[in-house]
Motif scaffolding. Structure first.
Motif, PDB file in Angstrom:
ATOM      1  N   LEU A  13      90.362  49.335  17.312  1.00  0.00           N
ATOM      2  CA  LEU A  13      91.333  49.012  18.361  1.00  0.00           C
ATOM      3  C   LEU A  13      92.253  47.880  17.918  1.00  0.00           C
ATOM      4  CD1 LEU A  13      89.215  49.275  21.619  1.00  0.00           C
ATOM      5  CD2 LEU A  13      91.145  50.690  20.974  1.00  0.00           C
ATOM      6  N   LEU A  14      91.697  46.916  17.165  1.00  0.00           N
ATOM      7  CA  LEU A  14      92.531  45.794  16.750  1.00  0.00           C
ATOM      8  C   LEU A  14      93.464  46.185  15.610  1.00  0.00           C
ATOM      9  CD1 LEU A  14      90.203  42.732  17.215  1.00  0.00           C
ATOM     10  CD2 LEU A  14      92.118  43.468  18.586  1.00  0.00           C
ATOM     11  N   ILE A  15      93.014  47.103  14.752  1.00  0.00           N
ATOM     12  CA  ILE A  15      93.934  47.623  13.730  1.00  0.00           C
ATOM     13  C   ILE A  15      95.113  48.308  14.423  1.00  0.00           C
ATOM     14  CG2 ILE A  15      94.205  49.356  11.897  1.00  0.00           C
ATOM     15  CD1 ILE A  15      91.287  48.845  11.153  1.00  0.00           C
ATOM     16  N   TYR A  16      94.774  49.109  15.436  1.00  0.00           N
ATOM     17  CA  TYR A  16      95.808  49.798  16.211  1.00  0.00           C
ATOM     18  C   TYR A  16      96.733  48.785  16.891  1.00  0.00           C
ATOM     19  CZ  TYR A  16      97.815  52.358  20.148  1.00  0.00           C
ATOM     20  OH  TYR A  16      98.671  52.868  21.070  1.00  0.00           O
ATOM     21  N   THR A  17      96.129  47.735  17.458  1.00  0.00           N
ATOM     22  CA  THR A  17      96.928  46.725  18.147  1.00  0.00           C
ATOM     23  C   THR A  17      97.961  46.106  17.217  1.00  0.00           C
ATOM     24  OG1 THR A  17      95.055  46.197  19.548  1.00  0.00           O
ATOM     25  CG2 THR A  17      96.810  44.583  19.453  1.00  0.00           C
ATOM     26  N   ILE A  18      97.504  45.738  16.013  1.00  0.00           N
ATOM     27  CA  ILE A  18      98.416  45.042  15.102  1.00  0.00           C
ATOM     28  C   ILE A  18      99.490  45.989  14.576  1.00  0.00           C
ATOM     29  CG2 ILE A  18      98.551  43.974  12.826  1.00  0.00           C
ATOM     30  CD1 ILE A  18      96.047  42.429  13.540  1.00  0.00           C
ATOM     31  N   THR A  19      99.104  47.208  14.170  1.00  0.00           N
ATOM     32  CA  THR A  19     100.123  48.124  13.630  1.00  0.00           C
ATOM     33  C   THR A  19     101.089  48.567  14.716  1.00  0.00           C
ATOM     34  OG1 THR A  19      98.124  49.426  13.357  1.00  0.00           O
ATOM     35  CG2 THR A  19      99.573  49.345  11.508  1.00  0.00           C
ATOM     36  N   ALA A  20     100.549  49.112  15.806  1.00  0.00           N
ATOM     37  CA  ALA A  20     101.436  49.593  16.870  1.00  0.00           C
ATOM     38  C   ALA A  20     102.141  48.421  17.541  1.00  0.00           C
ATOM     39  CB  ALA A  20     100.640  50.385  17.893  1.00  0.00           C
ATOM     40  N   GLY A  21     101.434  47.303  17.642  1.00  0.00           N
ATOM     41  CA  GLY A  21     102.024  46.138  18.292  1.00  0.00           C
ATOM     42  C   GLY A  21     103.248  45.613  17.574  1.00  0.00           C
ATOM     43  N   PHE A  22     103.265  45.737  16.249  1.00  0.00           N
ATOM     44  CA  PHE A  22     104.429  45.254  15.509  1.00  0.00           C
ATOM     45  C   PHE A  22     105.487  46.331  15.319  1.00  0.00           C
ATOM     46  CE2 PHE A  22     101.652  41.835  13.712  1.00  0.00           C
ATOM     47  CZ  PHE A  22     102.394  40.795  14.222  1.00  0.00           C
ATOM     48  N   LEU A  23     105.064  47.585  15.233  1.00  0.00           N
ATOM     49  CA  LEU A  23     106.006  48.625  14.825  1.00  0.00           C
ATOM     50  C   LEU A  23     106.496  49.497  15.974  1.00  0.00           C
ATOM     51  CD1 LEU A  23     104.216  49.690  11.549  1.00  0.00           C
ATOM     52  CD2 LEU A  23     106.118  48.129  11.807  1.00  0.00           C
ATOM     53  N   TRP A  24     105.699  49.692  16.985  1.00  0.00           N
ATOM     54  CA  TRP A  24     106.063  50.572  18.093  1.00  0.00           C
ATOM     55  C   TRP A  24     107.230  49.968  18.862  1.00  0.00           C
ATOM     56  CZ3 TRP A  24     105.192  55.402  18.743  1.00  0.00           C
ATOM     57  CH2 TRP A  24     105.241  56.002  20.011  1.00  0.00           C
ATOM     58  N   LYS A  25     107.991  50.833  19.510  1.00  0.00           N
ATOM     59  CA  LYS A  25     109.174  50.317  20.201  1.00  0.00           C
ATOM     60  C   LYS A  25     108.796  49.552  21.475  1.00  0.00           C
ATOM     61  CE  LYS A  25     110.131  54.721  22.545  1.00  0.00           C
ATOM     62  NZ  LYS A  25     109.105  55.609  21.979  1.00  0.00           N
ATOM     63  N   VAL A  26     109.579  48.548  21.769  1.00  0.00           N
ATOM     64  CA  VAL A  26     109.375  47.747  22.978  1.00  0.00           C
ATOM     65  C   VAL A  26     110.701  47.676  23.716  1.00  0.00           C
ATOM     66  CG1 VAL A  26     107.481  46.345  22.086  1.00  0.00           C
ATOM     67  CG2 VAL A  26     109.831  45.645  21.669  1.00  0.00           C
ATOM     68  N   PRO A  27     110.658  47.366  25.016  1.00  0.00           N
ATOM     69  CA  PRO A  27     111.913  47.253  25.762  1.00  0.00           C
ATOM     70  C   PRO A  27     112.791  46.134  25.207  1.00  0.00           C
ATOM     71  CG  PRO A  27     110.007  47.125  27.222  1.00  0.00           C
ATOM     72  CD  PRO A  27     109.477  47.183  25.859  1.00  0.00           C
ATOM     73  N   ARG A  28     114.090  46.382  25.196  1.00  0.00           N
ATOM     74  CA  ARG A  28     115.016  45.346  24.719  1.00  0.00           C
ATOM     75  C   ARG A  28     115.389  44.462  25.889  1.00  0.00           C
ATOM     76  NH1 ARG A  28     118.247  46.394  20.042  1.00  0.00           N
ATOM     77  NH2 ARG A  28     117.134  47.903  18.761  1.00  0.00           N
ATOM     78  N   LEU A  29     114.914  43.231  25.880  1.00  0.00           N
ATOM     79  CA  LEU A  29     115.186  42.326  26.989  1.00  0.00           C
ATOM     80  C   LEU A  29     115.812  41.044  26.465  1.00  0.00           C
ATOM     81  CD1 LEU A  29     111.804  42.739  28.891  1.00  0.00           C
ATOM     82  CD2 LEU A  29     113.990  43.734  29.528  1.00  0.00           C
ATOM     83  N   PRO A  30     116.784  40.511  27.196  1.00  0.00           N
ATOM     84  CA  PRO A  30     117.356  39.234  26.777  1.00  0.00           C
ATOM     85  C   PRO A  30     116.314  38.126  26.898  1.00  0.00           C
ATOM     86  CG  PRO A  30     118.163  39.893  28.935  1.00  0.00           C
ATOM     87  CD  PRO A  30     117.403  41.055  28.394  1.00  0.00           C
ATOM     88  N   ILE A  31     116.547  37.035  26.145  1.00  0.00           N
ATOM     89  CA  ILE A  31     115.654  35.877  26.054  1.00  0.00           C
ATOM     90  C   ILE A  31     114.348  36.230  25.346  1.00  0.00           C
ATOM     91  CG2 ILE A  31     114.318  34.100  27.264  1.00  0.00           C
ATOM     92  CD1 ILE A  31     116.384  34.104  29.453  1.00  0.00           C
ATOM     93  N   LEU A  32     113.671  37.273  25.816  1.00  0.00           N
ATOM     94  CA  LEU A  32     112.390  37.617  25.195  1.00  0.00           C
ATOM     95  C   LEU A  32     112.581  38.167  23.791  1.00  0.00           C
ATOM     96  CD1 LEU A  32     110.247  39.289  27.969  1.00  0.00           C
ATOM     97  CD2 LEU A  32     109.721  37.252  26.685  1.00  0.00           C
ATOM     98  N   ASN A  33     113.546  39.068  23.617  1.00  0.00           N
ATOM     99  CA  ASN A  33     113.760  39.769  22.344  1.00  0.00           C
ATOM    100  C   ASN A  33     112.446  40.319  21.801  1.00  0.00           C
ATOM    101  OD1 ASN A  33     115.650  37.442  22.798  1.00  0.00           O
ATOM    102  ND2 ASN A  33     116.860  38.653  21.399  1.00  0.00           N
ATOM    103  N   GLU A  34     112.207  40.062  20.503  1.00  0.00           N
ATOM    104  CA  GLU A  34     110.985  40.613  19.905  1.00  0.00           C
ATOM    105  C   GLU A  34     109.727  39.886  20.365  1.00  0.00           C
ATOM    106  OE1 GLU A  34     110.483  43.232  18.023  1.00  0.00           O
ATOM    107  OE2 GLU A  34     112.445  43.747  17.216  1.00  0.00           O
TER     108      GLU A  34
END
Lengths: 233, 78
Positions: A13-34
Motif C-alpha cells: 500500500l505504501l509503494i502504491y501511495t508513493i508512486t501514485a501519490g507523486f505521479l497520478w493526476k491531482v486537481p489543479r488548485l491555486p495556492i496549493l499547486n502540487e
C-alpha cells in the motif's frame, strides 16, 4: 515474522501511495499547486495518530476493567507510536505552512502562530507527553499502570476539544474551519475529488498498518523485558 | 467498398485528432494554475519517486529485521 500478510500489505500500500501519490493526476488548485499531494502523507500521519490513540484508549479501559498488566503495556506502546505520528504530522504541517499560508495567503508569522488548529494540536501532543512523564515517575508497577490508564483516558478525551472542536468554533486558516474558504475538515466530500480518494484511503490504511506493526514490535520488546525480569527474580 | 470505408475512417480519424488537439490546447490556455508539468515532462519526478521508494524499502527492511530478531529472542525465551 508473525502473521506477516498485513505487514506485506502495508508495504504494498505504501509503494502504491508513493508512486501514485507523486505521479497520478491531482486537481489543479491555486495556492496549493502540487503541494496538494501532501494530503497522502501529512493527513495520513494525523489519521494514524488518531487510530493509535483510540487503540491506546481502549486498552486503558480494558486495563481498568480487568487489571491485566499486558493491557498497560499495549496502551503505552500504542500511545507512544501515536505521539511519534503526531510529531511527524506537526513537522510536515509546518513545512506545508511555509509554502502555502505564508507566501501565498500573505499571512504573517504572527497569524500563523496564533492559528488555533496548531495550538490545539500542540496542546494535545503535550498532554500525551505528560502521559509519559507521569508513567516514568512511578516506581510501583500497579500504581503506575492504574494512574496512567486513568490519565490516558483524560488525554484521549482532551483530543476532541483541542484538535476537533475549538478550531472549528473559532476561525482558522487550516482547511476545515469557518474562517477558511476551504470548508469543512479533511473529510468534506467537496474538498477531495474522486481521483485523490483512490490514493488517499489506501494511503491511510498503509501508514496505519505500518504504525501498528511498529507498535507490536514495542509491545513484544516490553513483554520480553518483563519475562526476563521475572526469570531474574 | 473496403477502400471507401478505409478512406472515411482515415478522414474521421484525422478530424478527431485535430479536434482533440484543439480542445487540449484550449484547455491548456484556460488553466493558469501552475503545476510541476515541466518536471514531469522531462521525467525528473521519477527520480523523486525512486528516492522515496528506496527510503521506504530501507525502512521496511529495518523494521523487518527487528521483527525477525524479536521472533528469535521470543523463541529462545520460551
Amino acid at each position: 515474522m508473525r502473521k506477516s500478510w498485513w505487514k506485506i500489505l502495508a508495504l504494498l500500500l505504501l509503494i502504491y501511495t508513493i508512486t501514485a501519490g507523486f505521479l497520478w493526476k491531482v486537481p489543479r488548485l491555486p495556492i496549493l499547486n502540487e503541494t496538494i499531494r501532501n494530503l497522502y502523507f501529512h493527513v495520513c500521519m494525523w489519521f494514524g495518530m488518531m487510530i493509535m490513540f483510540i487503540i491506546s484508549f481502549i486498552y486503558s479501559i480494558k486495563y481498568l476493567a480487568s487489571n491485566k498488566y499486558v493491557y498497560d503495556i499495549y496502551a503505552r506502546s500504542y500511545a507512544s507510536v501515536g505521539t511519534v505520528l503526531g510529531i511527524l504530522g506537526y513537522a510536515t504541517g509546518a513545512m506545508w505552512v511555509t509554502v502555502t499560508w505564508m507566501p501565498d495567503q500573505h499571512q504573517s508569522l504572527g497569524a500563523v502562530l496564533k492559528e488555533p488548529k496548531l495550538i490545539g494540536a500542540a496542546i494535545a501532543l503535550l498532554i500525551y507527553a505528560a502521559y509519559f512523564v507521569l508513567r516514568s515517575s512511578f516506581t510501583d508497577m500497579d500504581k503506575r499502570a492504574r494512574v496512567s490508564a486513568v490519565y490516558n483516558i483524560f488525554a484521549f478525551v482532551m483530543l476532541f476539544p483541542s484538535i476537533w472542536i475549538i478550531p472549528r468554533l473559532v476561525g482558522s486558516l487550516h482547511p476545515g474551519s469557518p474562517g477558511s474558504d476551504s470548508g469543512n475538515p479533511a473529510l468534506n466530500k467537496d474538498d477531495m475529488d474522486s481521483t485523490m480518494r483512490v490514493v488517499f484511503y489506501p494511503a491511510v490504511i498503509g501508514w496505519t498498518l505500518l504504525s501498528v506493526w511498529i507498535a507490536t514490535l514495542r509491545i513484544r520488546i516490553e513483554l520480553l523485558k518483563e519475562k526476563s525480569l521475572i526469570h531474574a527474580a | 467498398m473496403q477502400h471507401k470505408f478505409k478512406d472515411i475512417f482515415q478522414k474521421l480519424g484525422f478530424f478527431f485528432i485535430m479536434m482533440f488537439l484543439g480542445i487540449t490546447t484550449a484547455m491548456a490556455q484556460q488553466q493558469e494554475v501552475e503545476m510541476a508539468d515541466v518536471m514531469r515532462s522531462n521525467g525528473k519526478i521519477y527520480a523523486v519517486v525512486a528516492v522515496c521508494l528506496i527510503i521506504l524499502f530501507g525502512l521496511f527492511f529495518y523494521v523487518f529485521t527487528i521483527d525477525r530478531k524479536l521472533s528469535k529472542l521470543e523463541k529462545e525465551n520460551k
